[in-house]
Design a protein around this motif. Sequence first.
Motif, PDB file in Angstrom:
ATOM      1  N   ALA A  36      33.718  59.957  37.273  1.00 22.61           N
ATOM      2  CA  ALA A  36      34.123  61.159  38.006  1.00 22.61           C
ATOM      3  C   ALA A  36      33.745  61.047  39.484  1.00 22.61           C
ATOM      4  N   ALA A  37      32.578  60.488  39.771  1.00 25.47           N
ATOM      5  CA  ALA A  37      32.161  60.299  41.166  1.00 25.47           C
ATOM      6  C   ALA A  37      33.097  59.331  41.876  1.00 25.47           C
ATOM      7  N   ARG A  38      33.498  58.281  41.200  1.00 20.03           N
ATOM      8  CA  ARG A  38      34.440  57.309  41.775  1.00 20.03           C
ATOM      9  C   ARG A  38      35.775  57.980  42.063  1.00 20.03           C
ATOM     10  N   VAL A  60      35.374  60.203  45.395  1.00 19.40           N
ATOM     11  CA  VAL A  60      35.265  59.567  46.715  1.00 19.40           C
ATOM     12  C   VAL A  60      36.247  58.437  46.933  1.00 19.40           C
ATOM     13  N   GLY A  61      36.829  57.906  45.867  1.00 24.79           N
ATOM     14  CA  GLY A  61      37.737  56.778  46.006  1.00 24.79           C
ATOM     15  C   GLY A  61      36.969  55.502  46.295  1.00 24.79           C
ATOM     16  N   PRO A  62      37.684  54.402  46.439  1.00 26.59           N
ATOM     17  CA  PRO A  62      37.005  53.132  46.696  1.00 26.59           C
ATOM     18  C   PRO A  62      36.464  53.067  48.125  1.00 26.59           C
ATOM     19  N   LEU A  93      29.112  55.499  50.795  1.00 28.62           N
ATOM     20  CA  LEU A  93      30.241  56.186  51.422  1.00 28.62           C
ATOM     21  C   LEU A  93      30.696  55.467  52.675  1.00 28.62           C
ATOM     22  N   GLY A  94      31.952  55.704  53.026  1.00 28.48           N
ATOM     23  CA  GLY A  94      32.483  55.210  54.284  1.00 28.48           C
ATOM     24  C   GLY A  94      31.981  56.064  55.428  1.00 28.48           C
ATOM     25  N   GLN A 148      29.747  67.312  48.135  1.00 31.88           N
ATOM     26  CA  GLN A 148      30.155  68.522  47.417  1.00 31.88           C
ATOM     27  C   GLN A 148      31.309  68.219  46.471  1.00 31.88           C
ATOM     28  N   ALA A 149      32.254  67.396  46.901  1.00 29.34           N
ATOM     29  CA  ALA A 149      33.370  67.011  46.037  1.00 29.34           C
ATOM     30  C   ALA A 149      32.872  66.237  44.822  1.00 29.34           C
TER      31      ALA A 149
END
Length: 99
Positions: A13-15, A18-20, A46-47, A57-58
């Motif tokens: 879910a975290a992936r 935030v995406g790759p 994170l980027g 938060q997301a």
Amino acid sequence: MADRVVAKIAARAAREAVGPVPGGRPPFASVTVREGAARVRVGLELGYPSDIGAQCQAVRHRVAERVGALAGMTVPEVSVLVERLHSAHTRGTADRRIR
């Protein structure tokens, strides 16, 4: 349900949230389950630059939502640990050795 199964759901879910992150490791999670409630700790990279607060938060929202839906547990707490920030400027230099 085993803690490690819930941890895999949380990491996935975290992936999704935030995406790759180019040059970054995928998110990981640890979970403590007691009496139908899961306390989740997520570690991620994170980027940068980005809105780090909004991304965290997301992640909190997505992890709580997915664990609740797939594991049928309440999630009173999701802790997010940002382990590293990756900028477009420094991507690829972290693994190089300087002589």
